[in-house]
Motif scaffolding. Structure first.
Motif: not given
Lengths: 283, 283, 283, 283
Positions: A208, A211, A213, A238, A241-242
């Motif tokens: 996290h 970041g 993907k 996959r 960001h949410t």
């Protein structure tokens, strides 16, 4: 009396010309019919790896006798086993249920050729699950001062129950270097990241923060170097960001279960070979 | 004079015990070293398929002589080729550039072992692209009344230029049954859907109407039955409700190029075998 | 007394300018804080779809009162629900355990916001599994002459238990058109192929015969047209020529379970909208 | 005189309630019709991000005037652009052609809304390719003693040509911290590994040594910390023990091209936002 059986032969030796011809010669001498054959010559280590499935009316001892001299000549490590035989497996677990549930379900469904001899856990939470599947469950308090005793129990269990595979199904403790060495090539761990990214603790938190993907899971052999053992299988999924850390954990569980199940299947079917720090996988 | 060369041997024959042993015996007789070996026995058709890569100092003719009697005995179809030899390829195209651009780029980069002898198109649009890559380009007006003449030109080209592979790189016309049969097993088409879904025209429109969540592409051998030929390679990519037909077309192009390129690579490296209505792929 | 709550509002109406502004105005009037917002205008049907998550101290009734006039003005179908509320779910099953096991495990783990009110099956096999998870299980003999009675039982159960979602977790019977219509938009089926390929019976056999290189699974709403309902989720996995039908079935199970679980999650979180023959998914 | 135009509005500001309502109010005041809307509140940074596509007959200046006071009130960074406008892009390259070829092909095909103003390279190899696509090409000798001059040329080019995006398409040199800072948020690099695994040089060699089962590519913003910039897009592909480093390089190229192309598309369409060390992507 002849009975037709289906065998899997694995072989691992210094590379040299003529091995396939020699091995298939021994198969032919046993009136065997090859149903699957894979081989690989490792440039990096100079070793040769082979897996052959053979149907033959020969008895095991006769087949072994025809193979033994060749194996000796080739200086090979080899095994001969029945195709589909359920491999004796010990599971180490903590509180997380997803991998244990998946392995036991696949065992019962016949999707994995396993005979799980027991679950040893450092928490009691999974007892009902193991009991439902008719699997022996024992929980232990694993503290710094009791860890050595627990690991001795594990090793005793491995020996007494002829355990062929130890699966760390999200077992949240680090094994001692001694136990790692004792189980070398026989213990598979699932790490909840796409190694070599995010080694160590809290990989989803690391993921996290970075970041990424895609998040993933890695099944690897246990070695004394944490999260550095030879990799057997990896998968990713996959993310965006949410998703917070909690949601990454939930998404990652699916990758952990399928990655571990696939690694265990490959191992149980004798499709995994060690080639130095890497694996050769005859998928 | 001996020169060490790297060969690829393929073989396809009725299944029976002992084939691997026999073939590797011929390899050993040629003092060959196996670098790759794959085999498959098809239960459905009773046929056996094999692909072997061999390094040997023997000359081609000597190697062939050691293989020929065995192949005759096995009633085998077989080929012996140099590993990495660029296969003579003819591309059929229309207006769409993406597959042609990708194939020519990969040829130049050495990512595909192709020697593209020419592009034949029913539109002139791709002439500059072919010219940039130094590839002969010819365009034709293909109408109902000129189609037979065009197809005769294709066949003549195949014969005169020793073409081993014809690639329909989004060639938007249907070949006649006669040409399909003349090119059987030598012509690969890319269809812009995940077959058997959405055969025929406008597959992206069909995909949009059906509301699928993945779109794909399929590379297959050309047969007289439209979009029914043996499948070589397929890929999909995720889509959602926000994409209109035009956007599906754009997303799909990437799948088309990579799927066709992979199918062509597999074919060019002699990794594709026909097993009745299916393919055997030694990837 | 104010309590802060987390709401999910869904809305579906004829498209026109200003809807987002109007809806977010109602949210603002309720002193709400938007935590998630997605919207889509469908060109094909002229409808507008919206999903908003809102944190507010308002009580439900006050929030509803501020939304109702707007919804009426927009001629909207709308729902207001608590984020994370467990949706009342009925599972229909046969003998196959993998999807049922996965759904019940995810329910217990909190990975799916479900409250499974029961499993109704046309075979008794899954009783122990349901019992382990504390879920009511009833089995029925569903024959041509008893099918109507069984379906009446299903409908009664749906009504009496306020069932919001019916999941056909590899339920191997075809529902009557009447039941399909009665459950329109509330019943999800998992089909064991990548639709529209291989509709109907034995899709893995069909996939084997066609020689596809990817197999898949499709979760879709149940409609009277078999395997033609709006698609919610699809996944595929790679296969090759070595796998027989039995092995395709085993590989496919993993895709079936994950695809169904994802579709159920999306539905339970109110992320799935019907847009004519397609779905709009706010993932 | 009114002309209907399609605009994309992006906005990034401290989070607070009511932003969506306020922004859509400004859109409504401009008689705009929303065709796409995405928003995200970042818990980690307390910032709010929004992207709206709007069709309106208003002229740009009128639309801007209705937005400016709101943006000022929200302390927002915002942009207003035409949907589909081709973004002015400068490519930095070395010898490797695959990414440059892919970007220029997609530009010409209309698959990427780019206007590539030029390619600047530290080798002359790609001149013919750029020339074929009608793109200005300049090559430089970039040595330790000339690097500062080269970078000054890059910056001058960025300013003189109103460059909005600099793409490092396998440019094999490390930019100075000064240039990284000058191009912050405007320069995208493609790294040939699945970051954070295998940072730095020779990632495919590292991947081979570690024996990973998936290799990947990562597109990220350039920052002074090498390979540590915010990640925009990542992809992986499956590999196995048979592939040597050279083959991993070949397989990886496909992931590099598609990953970079997707990142560039997202950026060009104004779908990428910086949220501290991470990106928010409105895909």
């Amino acid at each position: 009396m002849t009975t037709s059986s289906h065998w899997v032969l694995t072989l691992d030796c210094p590379d040299r010309p003529g091995i396939v011809h020699a091995v298939t010669g021994a198969v032919a001498a046993a009136q065997g019919n090859i149903t699957e054959l894979q081989q690989f010559s490792s440039i990096d280590t100079g070793r040769f790896f082979m897996r052959v499935q053979v149907q033959t009316g020969f008895e095991r001892s006769s087949f072994e006798e025809s193979l033994a001299p060749l194996a000796a000549y080739l200086q090979a490590t080899w095994t001969l086993d029945e195709v589909g035989r359920r491999r004796r497996t010990l599971i180490l677990a903590s509180k997380a249920a997803h991998c244990v549930n998946d392995l036991l379900f696949r065992q019962r469904s016949g999707l994995l050729p396993l005979e799980v001899v027991g679950v040893m856990a450092n928490h009691p939470d999974l007892r009902p699950l193991a009991t439902f599947y008719g699997v022996d469950f024992r929980d232990f308090v694993v503290l710094p001062e009791t860890k050595a005793a627990f690991e001795a129990d594990v090793l005793r269990r491995v020996e007494e129950d002829d355990v062929e595979l130890v699966v760390l199904a999200r077992y949240m403790q680090i094994l001692s270097p001694e136990l790692c060495r004792a189980l070398a090539g026989r213990a598979i761990n699932i790490h909840h990241s796409f190694l070599p990214g995010f080694k160590g603790a809290n990989p989803y938190r690391q993921a996290h923060e970075r970041g990424v993907k895609l998040i993933g899971a890695t099944a690897h052999f246990v070695t004394p170097d944490l999260d550095e053992g030879p990799i057997i299988e990896q998968n990713v999924t996959r993310v965006d960001h949410t998703l917070d850390v909690h949601q990454l954990v939930a998404r990652g569980q699916e990758q952990e279960t399928r990655t571990l199940a696939e690694a265990v299947r490959l191992y149980a079917e004798r499709r995994v070979f060690l080639d130095g720090p890497r694996t050769v996988i005859f998928a």
